[in-house]
Design an enzyme around this catalytic site. Structure first.
Site, PDB file in Angstrom:
ATOM      1  N   ARG A   1      -2.033   9.334  11.821  1.00  0.00           N
ATOM      2  CA  ARG A   1      -3.053   8.282  11.999  1.00  0.00           C
ATOM      3  C   ARG A   1      -4.476   8.729  12.414  1.00  0.00           C
ATOM      4  NH1 ARG A   1      -0.404   2.715  12.591  1.00  0.00           N
ATOM      5  NH2 ARG A   1      -2.330   1.346  12.663  1.00  0.00           N
TER       6      ARG A   1
ATOM      7  N   GLU B   1       0.743  -1.313  -0.132  1.00  0.00           N
ATOM      8  CA  GLU B   1       0.217  -0.256   0.166  1.00  0.00           C
ATOM      9  C   GLU B   1       0.812   1.372  -0.140  1.00  0.00           C
ATOM     10  OE1 GLU B   1      -2.737  -0.255   3.361  1.00  0.00           O
ATOM     11  OE2 GLU B   1      -3.451  -2.038   2.701  1.00  0.00           O
TER      12      GLU B   1
ATOM     13  N   LYS C   1       7.366  -1.390   6.891  1.00  0.00           N
ATOM     14  CA  LYS C   1       7.376  -0.168   6.245  1.00  0.00           C
ATOM     15  C   LYS C   1       8.677  -0.050   5.303  1.00  0.00           C
ATOM     16  CE  LYS C   1       8.831   2.445  10.090  1.00  0.00           C
ATOM     17  NZ  LYS C   1       8.425   3.653  11.047  1.00  0.00           N
TER      18      LYS C   1
ATOM     19  N   ARG D   1       4.581  -3.400  17.500  1.00  0.00           N
ATOM     20  CA  ARG D   1       5.122  -3.227  16.306  1.00  0.00           C
ATOM     21  C   ARG D   1       5.683  -4.462  15.921  1.00  0.00           C
ATOM     22  NH1 ARG D   1       7.493   1.438  14.167  1.00  0.00           N
ATOM     23  NH2 ARG D   1       7.252   2.641  16.290  1.00  0.00           N
TER      24      ARG D   1
ATOM     25  N   GLU E   1      -5.149   6.901   7.540  1.00  0.00           N
ATOM     26  CA  GLU E   1      -4.253   7.874   7.700  1.00  0.00           C
ATOM     27  C   GLU E   1      -4.860   9.109   7.003  1.00  0.00           C
ATOM     28  OE1 GLU E   1      -1.004   7.625   9.133  1.00  0.00           O
ATOM     29  OE2 GLU E   1       0.161   8.965   8.033  1.00  0.00           O
TER      30      GLU E   1
ATOM     31  N   PHE F   1      -7.415   2.113   5.854  1.00  0.00           N
ATOM     32  CA  PHE F   1      -6.396   0.750   5.472  1.00  0.00           C
ATOM     33  C   PHE F   1      -6.859  -0.256   6.336  1.00  0.00           C
ATOM     34  CE2 PHE F   1      -3.578   3.653   7.762  1.00  0.00           C
ATOM     35  CZ  PHE F   1      -3.471   2.909   8.887  1.00  0.00           C
TER      36      PHE F   1
ATOM     37  N   LYS G   1       2.582   4.445   1.465  1.00  0.00           N
ATOM     38  CA  LYS G   1       2.411   4.835   2.910  1.00  0.00           C
ATOM     39  C   LYS G   1       2.479   6.321   2.659  1.00  0.00           C
ATOM     40  CE  LYS G   1       5.593   4.815   6.744  1.00  0.00           C
ATOM     41  NZ  LYS G   1       5.158   6.043   7.342  1.00  0.00           N
TER      42      LYS G   1
ATOM     43  N   ARG H   1      -3.333   8.829  17.127  1.00  0.00           N
ATOM     44  CA  ARG H   1      -2.463   7.899  17.522  1.00  0.00           C
ATOM     45  C   ARG H   1      -2.224   7.977  18.989  1.00  0.00           C
ATOM     46  NH1 ARG H   1       3.341   5.970  15.186  1.00  0.00           N
ATOM     47  NH2 ARG H   1       3.949   5.837  17.500  1.00  0.00           N
TER      48      ARG H   1
END
Ligand code: ATP
Length: 582
Positions: free
Chosen positions: A275, A268, A443, A437, A320, A361, A270, A290
C-alpha cells in the site's frame, strides 16, 4: 515535570492488564499534566519520541545499551551480559545494576521529562564519525543521573520497547475521561459507569476521528485540553501527514461479499504489492507506507510518475504499488520488491531492477478539500479525471461495475489469471473510513486466510543449521498491545536467499533484536512480521494465546507491516469460529 512521575505511571500501567484500569491511570495522570509537558508525555507513554511518520528513528541496538550501562554503572560488559542472560529484559538489567551502583555513591540528581526526551531525540539526529560513542554518552548521561527504576524505562524507551500496554483505544478513552467530564464516565470499583451511553460514545467518536485524521495523540490531547470538542472537530487531514488507511474484511464468496457491499458495486483487481499513500502539496510529493513510514526517497520513479501524470495542486491518493519483471513485464509477488521499502542506498539501480507499477484506487483529499465523507463513486470519478494512465508506470486499479455474483466470479477469474491475489469489492455509496476494517470494501482471495504473525522468540538450529536461528515462535497482538504466542514455525523458510525468505535472512534480522538467551532459546524484540499459512487453528493450553496454529508455514516476510499491524487476537478468534462453521 520530573521524569519519576511518568515512570511511576508506567510502572502502575505495567502492573495491570485490565484495560479500564489502565485508562483510569492515564486519565488521572493527564489531568495533572501541564500543557507544556503534554506533547512529550503522550509520546513517551506510547514508548516513542517521534510520531510514526517522522523520518527520524532512535536506532539503538541492544549492544550499545550494554556499553552505556557499562559507562554509567562502571560494571564490565561480561558481567552485564551475565545478568542479561539471567534476567532477560535489558531494562530490568539496567534497573538492577544502577541500584548496585547507587548504593555505593548515593548520588542522584532529578531527571526531568524534558531532559530525557531531548537526549533521546538527539540520538536520532546523530550522523557521521563518532556517532556510536556520542550515542553511548547520551544514554549513559541519563543513566548516571537516574534512579534505578528510571533507568529501566529509559532503556526500554531507547530500545523502542515500552511494553506498558498503552494501545490506541486506551489512550483515546483516557483523553475522553480526562478532558470531557461531560461525557459522564465514572470509574468506580474497577469498573466504568456511564449515565448516557449515546452521549459517551459521541465523545469517544469525536476523539477517535480527530486521531484518524491526524495520527497524532499529542495533537489530539492538546486540542482536547485547550480547545475542547469544537477544536477536535476542526482537526483535519493535512497533506504531508499520513492517515491510517481503510481496510477490508475478507469474505468467503461472491454471495456473502455482495451482501456486505450491495449491488451494483465496484469490483477491482486486488494487486499483490504494498500500500502506498501519495501526498502532494504544490511541487512537494511525499509517499507513505501502510505503517505510515515516509518512503519518498526509496521510490524516486513513483514521485516522477505522480508529478508527470496526475493533475491537481494538492491531493492524497491511496494506491497499491506492484512489482513487475523488467524483462517480461509480468507481475511479481510482493516479496520481490519488499527490499526496496527499507533500502537506503543504490536507489536508482533498485528502481531499474525492481520496478513498480502504481495502481491508484482512491482519493481522500483533493485541491484543498477533504474527500473522506464523499461517496466512493465520486472519489473514483476524481481519480479517473486526474490520472493520465501510462501502463507499467501509473494506472487506475482495473475495475468493473458488478451487478451480480456472475459478474464477480468472472472478474475474479480474470484477475487471478493476470497474476493478482483476487478482487476487492467496494460499496459505491460509502465514505472512506481511515484506520478501520469496515465493510465499505471487502476482499475475496479464495484460499485460507493467511495471518500476519510477529516473531517473539527463536531457537538456534543444529547440525548444518547451527549458525542460524531455525525455529520461530509466532504471536498475535491483543487489545493491550501484548504479544501472545500462537505456535512455532520452521517450515516454509528456505536454505538459500534467492528462493524466498531464508534462515540466513531471518537470523540476520533477528540477531540485533535478541533480548535474552537461555541455552539454545532466544527472546527477541517483537519487530519482525511474517505472513503465515496453516491448516487449522486449534485451542491449545500450550501457548499464551490459548490457540495454536496447526502446521504453520511461512509464506513471506511482511516488512511493510509493523508489529502493531499484526493479526489481532480478536481476528484470530473470528477465524477460529469461522472455520468451525465450515
Ligand atoms: P492482505 O494481507 O490481504 O493484503 P491487508 O490486511 O493488507 O490484507 P485488507 O484491507 O485486508 O488489508 O486488504 C486489502 C489490501 O489489499 C489493501 O491493504 C491493499 O494493500 C491491497 N490492495 C490491492 N489492490 C487493492 C485495491 N484495488 N483496492 C484496495 N486495496 C487493494
Amino acid at each position: 515535570m520530573e521524569y519519576i512521575k511518568l515512570v511511576e505511571v508506567c510502572s502502575a500501567l505495567e502492573s495491570t492488564s485490565k484495560r479500564l484500569e489502565k485508562t483510569y491511570i492515564i486519565s488521572e495522570f493527564l489531568k495533572k499534566t501541564k500543557t507544556e509537558d503534554l506533547n512529550e508525555i503522550i509520546l513517551l507513554l506510547q514508548g516513542k519520541v517521534f510520531p510514526p511518520w517522522d523520518e527520524h528513528k532512535i536506532g539503538v541496538a541492544s549492544r550499545l545499551i550494554l556499553k552505556a550501562i557499562n559507562k554509567a554503572a562502571g560494571i564490565n560488559i561480561t558481567n552485564i551480559e551475565k545478568e542479561w542472560a539471567k534476567i532477560g529484559d535489558l531494562g530490568d538489567v539496567a534497573e538492577k545494576l544502577i541500584k548496585t551502583k547507587k548504593q555505593v555513591t548515593l548520588f542522584s540528581s532529578s531527571l526531568t521529562v524534558k531532559k530525557v526526551f531531548n537526549n533521546l531525540r538527539k540520538l536520532a539526529g546523530l550522523e557521521g564519525a563518532g556517532t556510536v560513542n556520542r550515542k553511548i554518552s547520551l544514554i549513559a548521561e541519563l543513566l548516571t543521573s537516574s534512579k534505578p527504576i528510571e533507568a529501566k524505562y529509559i532503556v526500554r524507551t531507547v530500545l523502542e520497547e515500552m511494553r506498558v500496554g498503552t494501545a490506541a483505544g486506551t489512550l483515546r478513552d483516557s483523553i475522553v475521561w480526562a478532558y470531557f467530564p461531560e461525557a459522564g464516565a465514572v470509574y468506580k470499583d474497577k469498573n466504568i459507569e456511564v449515565k448516557d451511553r449515546e452521549k459517551y460514545n459521541h465523545y469517544v467518536d469525536i476523539v477517535q476521528s480527530a486521531y484518524d485524521m491526524s495520527n497524532d495523540f499529542s495533537l489530539v490531547a492538546n486540542t482536547a485540553k485547550s480547545k475542547g470538542k469544537k477544536g477536535l472537530k476542526e482537526i483535519a487531514i493535512k497533506v504531508g501527514i499520513p492517515i491510517k488507511v481503510m481496510l477490508g474484511p475478507k469474505e468467503k464468496d461472491a454471495g456473502s461479499a455482495l451482501k456486505r457491499v450491495g449491488t451494483p458495486c465496484q469490483a477491482e483487481y486486488k494487486y499483490d504489492g504494498f500500500r502506498l499513500q501519495i501526498h502532494k502539496q504544490d511541487s512537494k510529493i511525499t509517499l507513505f507506507t501502510r505503517r505510515l513510514e515516509n518512503v519518498t526517497k526509496q521510490f524516486p520513479e513513483v514521485v516522477n510518475y505522480v508529478k508527470k501524470n496526475v493533475k491537481g495542486k494538492s491531493f492524497i491518493l491511496d494506491s497499491e504499488a506492484v512489482g513487475f519483471s523488467p524483462k517480461t513485464g509480468e507481475y511479481l509477488p510482493f516479496q520481490n520488491i519488499s527490499q526496496r521499502i527499507k533500502r537506503k542506498y543504490d536507489i536508482e539501480r533498485m528502481a531499474k531492477d525492481f520496478p513498480v507499477e502504481l495502481n491508484i484506487f482512491d482519493c481522500v483529499y483533493y485541491n484543498g478539500k477533504n474527500m473522506i465523507k464523499e461517496m466512493f463513486g465520486k472519489r473514483r470519478a476524481i481519480i479517473e479525471k486526474i490520472v493520465k494512465q501510462e501502463p507499467k508506470n501509473i494506472v487506475l486499479a482495473k475495475a468493473i461495475i458488478a451487478k451480480n455474483e456472475k459478474d464477480v466470479d468472472k472478474f475474479y477469474k480474470e484477475s487471478k489469471k493476470a497474476g493478482n491475489e483476487g478482487v476487492m469489492l467496494k460499496k459505491l455509496d460509502a465514505p472512506y473510513k481511515p484506520g478501520a476494517r469496515v465493510g465499505y470494501m471487502v476482499k475475496l482471495k479464495g484460499e485460507l486466510e493467511a495471518i500476519d504473525a510477529v516473531i517473539i522468540a527463536a531457537e538456534w538450529g543444529e547440525g548444518k543449521r547451527a549458525k542460524w536461528l531455525s525455529s520461530f515462535t509466532l504471536a498475535c497482538i491483543d487489545e493491550n498491545n501484548s504479544f501472545l504466542e500462537i505456535g512455532k514455525v520452521g517450515t516454509g523458510i528456505k536454505e538459500k536467499l534467492e528462493q524466498g525468505v531464508s534462515f540466513e535472512e531471518l537470523t540476520n534480522l533477528l540477531k540485533p533484536l535478541i533480548i535474552s538467551q537461555k541455552g539454545k532459546n532466544v527472546k527477541v524484540k517483537p519487530k519482525i512480521v511474517v505472513e503465515v499459512i496453516y491448516e487449522e487453528i486449534q485451542k491449545s493450553p500450550t501457548y499464551s494465546s490459548g490457540y495454536a496454529l496447526r502446521f504453520p508455514r511461512v509464506l513471506r516476510l511482511r516488512d511493510d507491516r509493523s508489529p502493531e499491524d499484526a493479526t489481532t487476537m480478536d481476528y484470530l478468534e473470528d477465524l477460529y469460529f469461522e472455520q468451525k462453521k465450515k
